[in-house]
Design an enzyme around this catalytic site. Sequence first.
Site: not given
Length: 360
Positions: A114-116, A281, A276
């Site tokens: 999970c980039g964010h 991300g 999203d």
Amino acid sequence: MTATHGEHPAPGGDAFTPVRTTDYHTAGEPFRIVTGGLPPVPGDTVAERCATAIGPGGSGTAPRRGALDDVRRLLVQEPRGHAGMYGGFVVPPDDDGAHFGVLFWHKDGYSTACGHGTMALGAWAVDSGLVAAPHDGDAQVRIDVPSGRVTATVHRAEGRTTGVTFRNVPARVTARKVPVATSFGVAEVDLAHAGACYASVAARDLGLGTGREALPALVRAGQEIRAALAAHPGTWHPDGPLLSGVYGVILYEELPDTPFGPHQRNVTVFGDGQIDRSPCGSGTSARLALLAEDGRLGAHEDLLHESVAGTVFTGRVLGYAGSGEPAEGLVTEVTGTVHRTGEHVFVRDPHDVLGTGFAL
């Protein structure tokens, strides 16, 4: 500093330890960080703890029911959450090389990347004093996630966080132009792994745009594509089922290039039809790998990546991982803004017939 643990009963019990969270949003996508009230999570590594949370089968959906999942459902379901809520359980790192670990979760279960969320965790680690940061300059926060070790570089100016750069695990392209039949026509889908597997398709090939008016159709297309690719070999990861299978479907639209490189807008559909709100991300990392392979993104060039909410991530490719062989994947970075939205203490009244909540 890791999440505190407490006594949690089986579903339906009369006692529930209060759950403490700090909430952020990264480019519009929520991230709820659980800092207190977790039951113990068995496992020696973050990946093992994630597999324990998911349960038999290795899929990120249909998680094991129990005390830990009571907390997830309490926080993501109504009336305390919503279908688009995302969050993470702070857990111990794999070793002293990272500041902490995290288990990512959403409405339908758990995710390996999970980039964010990583960007929000970096801001939280600095804001909370867990990681020291300069008044002006950068601070690196190292985080163990189920797909590996990632880094959030928190940018500071005049004592406040102005942005966060997320360096992902290596991104690899695994399949190109896979034909998938949908109710909107046949799509040519590209697959790339970037902590999780993402399927990319040009929205216009399905006769769709990427504006808000197209969201119902984009969700349907994303769900159809994800289901159709369930057995495709390009979705499987050499490290096993935990990292395998399509996590998100990125439906993208080409926009006019900027002086610095490509410009795209996307809607990423994940889980059971969630959208999203950010440009995604880890999904941006997957897009970077595909654009680099196409020769559209070179050194010192950026991808300007927009979301359906109008927010922006900037992505770039730094080079090949490890010894520099293409098979080892590309090192990517994604930069965006993060803002704190609140702090909470959530409880469950033993007389509340809705218990940990509900989903519509």
